[in-house]
Design a protein around this motif. Sequence first.
Motif, PDB file in Angstrom:
ATOM      1  N   LYS A   7     -41.308  21.298  -5.920  1.00 55.40           N
ATOM      2  CA  LYS A   7     -42.680  20.799  -5.805  1.00 55.40           C
ATOM      3  C   LYS A   7     -43.008  20.301  -4.402  1.00 55.40           C
ATOM      4  CE  LYS A   7     -42.470  17.506  -8.849  1.00 55.40           C
ATOM      5  NZ  LYS A   7     -41.047  17.504  -9.186  1.00 55.40           N
ATOM      6  N   THR A  12     -46.428  11.761  -4.884  1.00 59.17           N
ATOM      7  CA  THR A  12     -46.495  10.516  -5.666  1.00 59.17           C
ATOM      8  C   THR A  12     -45.102  10.055  -6.103  1.00 59.17           C
ATOM      9  OG1 THR A  12     -46.859  11.663  -7.765  1.00 59.17           O
ATOM     10  CG2 THR A  12     -48.826  11.016  -6.523  1.00 59.17           C
ATOM     11  N   GLY A  13     -44.135  10.981  -6.131  1.00 58.84           N
ATOM     12  CA  GLY A  13     -42.752  10.589  -6.442  1.00 58.84           C
ATOM     13  C   GLY A  13     -42.271   9.558  -5.425  1.00 58.84           C
ATOM     14  N   TYR A  34     -43.342   6.101  -6.494  1.00 59.46           N
ATOM     15  CA  TYR A  34     -42.489   5.524  -7.552  1.00 59.46           C
ATOM     16  C   TYR A  34     -41.123   5.151  -6.978  1.00 59.46           C
ATOM     17  CZ  TYR A  34     -46.049   6.619 -10.911  1.00 59.46           C
ATOM     18  OH  TYR A  34     -47.234   6.633 -11.593  1.00 59.46           O
ATOM     19  N   ARG A  35     -40.642   5.954  -6.040  1.00 56.61           N
ATOM     20  CA  ARG A  35     -39.360   5.655  -5.404  1.00 56.61           C
ATOM     21  C   ARG A  35     -39.476   4.370  -4.563  1.00 56.61           C
ATOM     22  NH1 ARG A  35     -35.538   9.795  -5.162  1.00 56.61           N
ATOM     23  NH2 ARG A  35     -36.160  11.603  -6.386  1.00 56.61           N
ATOM     24  N   ARG A  56     -34.472   8.337  -1.072  1.00 54.71           N
ATOM     25  CA  ARG A  56     -33.818   9.509  -1.690  1.00 54.71           C
ATOM     26  C   ARG A  56     -32.335   9.282  -1.940  1.00 54.71           C
ATOM     27  NH1 ARG A  56     -37.825  12.671  -2.832  1.00 54.71           N
ATOM     28  NH2 ARG A  56     -39.559  11.851  -1.686  1.00 54.71           N
ATOM     29  N   ALA A  97     -40.436   4.052 -13.490  1.00 53.56           N
ATOM     30  CA  ALA A  97     -41.697   4.786 -13.658  1.00 53.56           C
ATOM     31  C   ALA A  97     -42.208   4.744 -15.103  1.00 53.56           C
ATOM     32  CB  ALA A  97     -41.523   6.235 -13.208  1.00 53.56           C
ATOM     33  N   ARG A 146     -47.141   2.040 -13.322  1.00 52.48           N
ATOM     34  CA  ARG A 146     -47.998   3.230 -13.370  1.00 52.48           C
ATOM     35  C   ARG A 146     -49.446   2.865 -13.041  1.00 52.48           C
ATOM     36  NH1 ARG A 146     -44.858   7.212 -14.475  1.00 52.48           N
ATOM     37  NH2 ARG A 146     -46.542   8.613 -13.974  1.00 52.48           N
ATOM     38  N   GLU A 203     -48.586  15.967  -5.687  1.00 50.66           N
ATOM     39  CA  GLU A 203     -47.533  16.367  -6.628  1.00 50.66           C
ATOM     40  C   GLU A 203     -46.887  15.194  -7.340  1.00 50.66           C
ATOM     41  OE1 GLU A 203     -43.803  16.405  -5.896  1.00 50.66           O
ATOM     42  OE2 GLU A 203     -43.783  16.260  -3.706  1.00 50.66           O
ATOM     43  N   GLY A 204     -46.444  15.464  -8.570  1.00 53.01           N
ATOM     44  CA  GLY A 204     -45.819  14.403  -9.355  1.00 53.01           C
ATOM     45  C   GLY A 204     -45.472  14.868 -10.751  1.00 53.01           C
ATOM     46  N   ARG A 205     -45.790  14.025 -11.742  1.00 47.75           N
ATOM     47  CA  ARG A 205     -45.488  14.375 -13.137  1.00 47.75           C
ATOM     48  C   ARG A 205     -46.742  14.335 -14.016  1.00 47.75           C
ATOM     49  NH1 ARG A 205     -41.672  14.343 -10.362  1.00 47.75           N
ATOM     50  NH2 ARG A 205     -39.444  14.275 -10.844  1.00 47.75           N
ATOM     51  N   ASP A 206     -47.711  13.500 -13.596  1.00 48.57           N
ATOM     52  CA  ASP A 206     -48.897  13.269 -14.445  1.00 48.57           C
ATOM     53  C   ASP A 206     -50.180  13.516 -13.665  1.00 48.57           C
ATOM     54  OD1 ASP A 206     -48.583  11.224 -12.628  1.00 48.57           O
ATOM     55  OD2 ASP A 206     -49.300   9.651 -13.965  1.00 48.57           O
ATOM     56  N   ILE A 207     -50.085  14.296 -12.615  1.00 46.89           N
ATOM     57  CA  ILE A 207     -51.257  14.444 -11.738  1.00 46.89           C
ATOM     58  C   ILE A 207     -52.375  15.228 -12.437  1.00 46.89           C
ATOM     59  CG2 ILE A 207     -52.073  15.165  -9.436  1.00 46.89           C
ATOM     60  CD1 ILE A 207     -49.876  12.903  -9.534  1.00 46.89           C
ATOM     61  N   ARG A 267     -33.216  12.388 -15.755  1.00 46.35           N
ATOM     62  CA  ARG A 267     -34.565  12.048 -15.282  1.00 46.35           C
ATOM     63  C   ARG A 267     -35.614  12.876 -16.016  1.00 46.35           C
ATOM     64  NH1 ARG A 267     -36.344  12.431  -9.772  1.00 46.35           N
ATOM     65  NH2 ARG A 267     -34.507  13.499  -8.968  1.00 46.35           N
ATOM     66  N   ASP A 310     -38.528  11.306 -18.116  1.00 47.06           N
ATOM     67  CA  ASP A 310     -39.887  11.596 -17.633  1.00 47.06           C
ATOM     68  C   ASP A 310     -40.722  12.353 -18.668  1.00 47.06           C
ATOM     69  OD1 ASP A 310     -39.016  10.432 -15.274  1.00 47.06           O
ATOM     70  OD2 ASP A 310     -38.789  12.327 -14.182  1.00 47.06           O
TER      71      ASP A 310
HETATM   72  O1   DC Z   1     -40.797  13.823  -7.617  1.00 47.36           O
HETATM   73  P1   DC Z   1     -39.633  12.849  -7.536  1.00 47.36           P
HETATM   74  O2   DC Z   1     -38.353  13.430  -8.079  1.00 47.36           O
HETATM   75  O3   DC Z   1     -39.465  12.263  -6.184  1.00 47.36           O
HETATM   76  O4   DC Z   1     -40.063  11.652  -8.520  1.00 47.36           O
HETATM   77  C1   DC Z   1     -39.215  10.572  -8.745  1.00 47.36           C
HETATM   78  C2   DC Z   1     -39.480   9.966 -10.112  1.00 47.36           C
HETATM   79  O5   DC Z   1     -40.746   9.313 -10.126  1.00 47.36           O
HETATM   80  C3   DC Z   1     -39.497  10.943 -11.266  1.00 47.36           C
HETATM   81  O6   DC Z   1     -38.213  11.098 -11.836  1.00 47.36           O
HETATM   82  C4   DC Z   1     -40.489  10.341 -12.224  1.00 47.36           C
HETATM   83  C5   DC Z   1     -41.379   9.476 -11.380  1.00 47.36           C
HETATM   84  N1   DC Z   1     -42.723  10.020 -11.176  1.00 47.36           N
HETATM   85  C6   DC Z   1     -43.652   9.789 -12.162  1.00 47.36           C
HETATM   86  O7   DC Z   1     -43.328   9.211 -13.198  1.00 47.36           O
HETATM   87  N2   DC Z   1     -44.943  10.181 -11.980  1.00 47.36           N
HETATM   88  C7   DC Z   1     -45.311  10.830 -10.874  1.00 47.36           C
HETATM   89  N3   DC Z   1     -46.584  11.194 -10.711  1.00 47.36           N
HETATM   90  C8   DC Z   1     -44.363  11.099  -9.861  1.00 47.36           C
HETATM   91  C9   DC Z   1     -43.055  10.695 -10.054  1.00 47.36           C
END
Ligand code: DC
Length: 224
Positions: free
Chosen positions: A15, A33-34, A37-38, A89, A101, A107, A126-130, A178, A182
Amino acid sequence: MKFVVAIDGTASSGKSTTARLLAEKLGVTYMDTGAMYRAVTYLLLEKDALESSDGLLQNLLLSSPLEFKILHRKLYVYLDGKRLSDELRTPEVDRWVSPVAERALVRAFLVAKQREIGKRRRLVCEGRDIGSVVFPDAVLKVFMTCELEERTRRRKKELTEKGIERGFEEVKLNLQKRDEIDSTRKLSPLTRTTDAFYVDTTHLTIEEQVALIEAEVRKRIVGK
Ligand code: DC
């Protein structure tokens, strides 16, 4: 929201590199966006506050010297005025970021920041919930994934390049864990929305991934 391409997907599916290159091609801002959260995870590790109560967490977030800045069309994270990069990282942050997260306060805090930036900037985000939560009206939603073995190879290589040696199985287990947290958490889990453009990167080069998504974005823009 001005203009957003939303890229969601599993950990280490490609991503970040894809989103960064796509943003360059489109001449818009790249927002990872990761990294946000990091950054919160790093802050909680620093403060020894991973298991803090909601009250403490709220205070920590509101009074935290964390800053999210856009410079040269890229998001950077600062803590106490110092830019964070490799600190975000480490295997330790990898280990803790998914549980952090999951927390509603984290959140809400970060989604508000992301939407604020989206009001001012054209983004590849980019992320998980965008596509599902943060920017559901994105011009294009992409769901990226890749076979676990290949993701493990990529992540291990990335760590080696940073001088961090970890066994294949350890890296694989972290990615698996993860993804599980997630995708199964209560709040904004990683999901493939029905309107997302699906990209499996297992057998694709970075250039191919970017070209595929860029073509799709251009189709949508022209189609409007
Ligand atoms: O993309 P990444 O691996 O750097 O993201 C790290 C963690 O952050 C991922 O395991 C879950 C969380 N995350 C999230 O919950 N929502 C997002 N939009 C982006 C990342």
